[in-house]
Design a protein around this motif. Structure first.
Motif, PDB file in Angstrom:
ATOM      1  N   UNK A   1       6.828 -62.892  -3.344  1.00 17.20           N
ATOM      2  CA  UNK A   1       7.702 -62.492  -2.962  1.00 17.20           C
ATOM      3  C   UNK A   1       9.267 -63.057  -4.064  1.00 17.20           C
ATOM      4  N   UNK A   2       9.553 -64.118  -4.305  1.00  8.24           N
ATOM      5  CA  UNK A   2      10.018 -64.273  -5.690  1.00  8.24           C
ATOM      6  C   UNK A   2       9.695 -64.074  -7.021  1.00  8.24           C
ATOM      7  N   UNK A   3       7.895 -64.098  -7.451  1.00 11.27           N
ATOM      8  CA  UNK A   3       8.572 -63.141  -8.474  1.00 11.27           C
ATOM      9  C   UNK A   3       8.904 -62.049  -8.859  1.00 11.27           C
ATOM     10  N   UNK A   4       8.620 -60.514  -7.307  1.00 11.32           N
ATOM     11  CA  UNK A   4       9.203 -59.544  -7.608  1.00 11.32           C
ATOM     12  C   UNK A   4      10.758 -59.734  -7.774  1.00 11.32           C
ATOM     13  N   UNK A   5      11.698 -60.721  -7.419  1.00 15.54           N
ATOM     14  CA  UNK A   5      12.887 -61.015  -7.222  1.00 15.54           C
ATOM     15  C   UNK A   5      12.949 -61.112  -9.139  1.00 15.54           C
ATOM     16  N   UNK A   6      12.610 -61.931  -9.806  1.00 15.03           N
ATOM     17  CA  UNK A   6      12.760 -62.696 -11.080  1.00 15.03           C
ATOM     18  C   UNK A   6      12.322 -61.287 -11.979  1.00 15.03           C
ATOM     19  N   UNK A   7      11.458 -60.692 -11.610  1.00 13.57           N
ATOM     20  CA  UNK A   7      10.811 -59.593 -12.723  1.00 13.57           C
ATOM     21  C   UNK A   7      11.072 -58.420 -12.301  1.00 13.57           C
ATOM     22  N   UNK A   8      12.280 -57.632 -11.066  1.00  7.59           N
ATOM     23  CA  UNK A   8      13.403 -56.859 -10.319  1.00  7.59           C
ATOM     24  C   UNK A   8      14.665 -57.010 -11.688  1.00  7.59           C
ATOM     25  N   UNK A   9      15.016 -58.722 -11.576  1.00  6.47           N
ATOM     26  CA  UNK A   9      16.265 -59.176 -12.485  1.00  6.47           C
ATOM     27  C   UNK A   9      16.093 -58.885 -13.788  1.00  6.47           C
ATOM     28  N   UNK A  10      15.249 -58.834 -14.146  1.00  8.79           N
ATOM     29  CA  UNK A  10      14.818 -58.784 -15.519  1.00  8.79           C
ATOM     30  C   UNK A  10      15.002 -57.168 -15.953  1.00  8.79           C
ATOM     31  N   UNK A  11      13.810 -56.630 -15.526  1.00  8.16           N
ATOM     32  CA  UNK A  11      13.565 -54.867 -15.374  1.00  8.16           C
ATOM     33  C   UNK A  11      15.470 -54.538 -14.824  1.00  8.16           C
ATOM     34  N   UNK A  12      16.534 -55.587 -13.972  1.00 10.35           N
ATOM     35  CA  UNK A  12      17.720 -54.047 -13.702  1.00 10.35           C
ATOM     36  C   UNK A  12      18.631 -54.759 -15.101  1.00 10.35           C
ATOM     37  N   UNK A  13      18.513 -56.019 -16.134  1.00 10.77           N
ATOM     38  CA  UNK A  13      19.558 -56.368 -16.255  1.00 10.77           C
ATOM     39  C   UNK A  13      18.981 -55.594 -17.570  1.00 10.77           C
ATOM     40  N   UNK A  14      17.644 -55.975 -18.295  1.00 14.60           N
ATOM     41  CA  UNK A  14      17.105 -55.142 -19.822  1.00 14.60           C
ATOM     42  C   UNK A  14      18.053 -54.114 -20.375  1.00 14.60           C
ATOM     43  N   UNK A  15      18.494 -54.757 -21.768  1.00 11.71           N
ATOM     44  CA  UNK A  15      18.717 -53.638 -22.846  1.00 11.71           C
ATOM     45  C   UNK A  15      17.723 -53.777 -23.816  1.00 11.71           C
ATOM     46  N   UNK A  16      16.804 -53.863 -24.081  1.00 12.33           N
ATOM     47  CA  UNK A  16      15.664 -53.476 -25.346  1.00 12.33           C
ATOM     48  C   UNK A  16      14.598 -53.396 -24.284  1.00 12.33           C
TER      49      UNK A  16
END
Length: 396
Positions: A88-103
């Motif tokens: 669950x933590x991995x999903x949260x951290x990965x999701x954060x990178x996906x939605x904040x990523x600009x590259x």
């Protein structure tokens, strides 16, 4: 008194821990299906080509492959509940990178983390349900996957909804990944979930048993099954936009018809498999799926194409579950090893074929590139015919 006693074996224990597992698995399934629609919007925002878009969907699958190969070493050292929490933590951290990523580097990393670490949820849920439900755990596994299918339907709908009515599509991702993250943190710190490792490891991978050759035949069938499913999930929206002039928001939401067809097909298949031979169900599913795909690809009407997409989902629905049973039967006593290669099959399929289709779309256009799915249907039919012949010869 006797009537009550006779009914007791039919009772199924579904405590709050069981429902927790159900929803964590459903969250992961949702993420698998939200990636394609989300990347369709990312492509415009950060100027991705079709090839780069395909690489994004493959990054999630590459995480699954990494988990299938190396995750066993971590699972031996972690209690199942704690591994679920880490997922669950991995999903949260990965999701954060996906939605904040600009590259692309950030968004690719986010998807990889969600696949690799989030896959702990898939790896541990059968063992946890066995502890919580005893000999009723197969029913629990079935119910968990049914809920996963239902939640997966919402993924493209949610992306299209937030994109058309809110500032961005991103809430469709971070609402679910944040919930998974918070639940994961709670599981890690809560005293209700012990850090002690139990001796029972019914769902561990088996390394000592070699798999017979026919396992790899049905493994290939499984790879193609998952490939057909995810090629349509990931690229149907782009096809509807390019070939039938559908708006992006509408196309993204209408892809959920494919998932609706899969839910209906899985329910119907579970009933039919009690009465009919698996190969009969597979060939019937293949015919329905191929017919639906043909209608979808050939039609010049949006309505007719969507009917074809629904039919395709109805047929494709039973490929995965039925292929899995063929792998396990062919494996004999090496059932844990069979489970390992089956997990890898999903990762390999999601990693490779959507990327291949995206690369072809850059070269020849999305309409011609979608013919990859037709080729997969033909190969599937040939392999199933050969597999049935092998089984018939062995039982003769």
């Amino acid at each position: 008194m006797e009537a009550k006693t006779s009914q007791e074996p039919t009772k199924i224990k579904r405590g709050w821990k069981v429902w927790l597992v159900y929803f964590m698995l459903a969250f992961f399934s949702y993420i698998l299906n939200v990636a394609g629609p989300a990347v369709a919007y990312l492509r415009d925002e950060i100027n991705l080509s079709f090839t780069q878009s395909g690489l994004h969907t493959s990054a999630l699958a590459l995480g699954l492959i990494a988990m299938g190969i190396f995750g066993h070493f971590a699972l031996k050292r972690l209690p199942e509940w704690k591994a679920l929490g880490i997922g669950g933590i991995g999903m949260g951290l990965g999701g954060l990178l996906l939605v904040l990523g600009n590259q692309p580097a950030m968004t690719l990393t986010g998807l990889f983390i969600m696949g690799a670490v989030g896959a702990f949820i898939v790896a541990t849920n059968p063992a946890i349900l066995a502890d919580e439900m005893g000999n009723r755990s197969p029913i629990g596994v079935s119910e968990a996957n049914t809920l996963s299918s239902l939640l997966s339907i919402l993924a493209p709908v949610a992306v299209g909804f937030f994109a058309s009515r809110a500032v961005t599509w991103r809430p469709a991702v971070y609402i679910v990944t944040t919930l998974a993250f918070l639940i994961g943190v709670w599981i890690l710190v809560a005293p209700q979930f012990s850090w002690k490792i139990t001796k029972s490891r019914e769902f561990e991978f088996t390394k000592n048993n070699k798999l017979p050759g026919k396992v790899w035949l049905f493994w290939t069938v499984l790879v193609i099954s998952v490939s057909i499913e995810f090629c349509l999930i990931y690229w149907a929206s782009d096809y509807l936009q390019a070939h039938l002039a559908m708006t992006k928001d509408s196309a993204t939401q209408w892809v959920s018809l494919f998932l609706v067809g899969m839910v209906i097909g899985r329910y119907a298949g579970s009933l039919l498999l009690k009465k009919y031979d698996r190969f009969l169900i597979l060939f019937a599913s293949l015919a329905i799926g191929a017919l639906g795909y043909a209608i979808f690809w050939l039609s010049g009407s949006q309505v007719v194409a969507l009917i074809g997409l629904l039919l395709a989902g109805l047929g494709v629905a039973n490929f995965y579950a039925t292929s899995i049973t063929l792998i396990f039967d062919a494996a004999g006593p090496a059932r844990a090893a069979a489970g390992s290669v089956a997990t890898l099959a999903s990762g390999v399929a999601i990693f490779s074929l959507p990327f291949v289709l995206g690369s072809l779309a850059d070269l020849i256009g999305i309409q011609k590139a979608m013919l990859v799915v037709a080729v997969l249907f033909v190969i599937q039919a040939i392999l199933l015919l050969y597999g049935k012949k092998m089984i018939d010869e062995n039982t003769a």
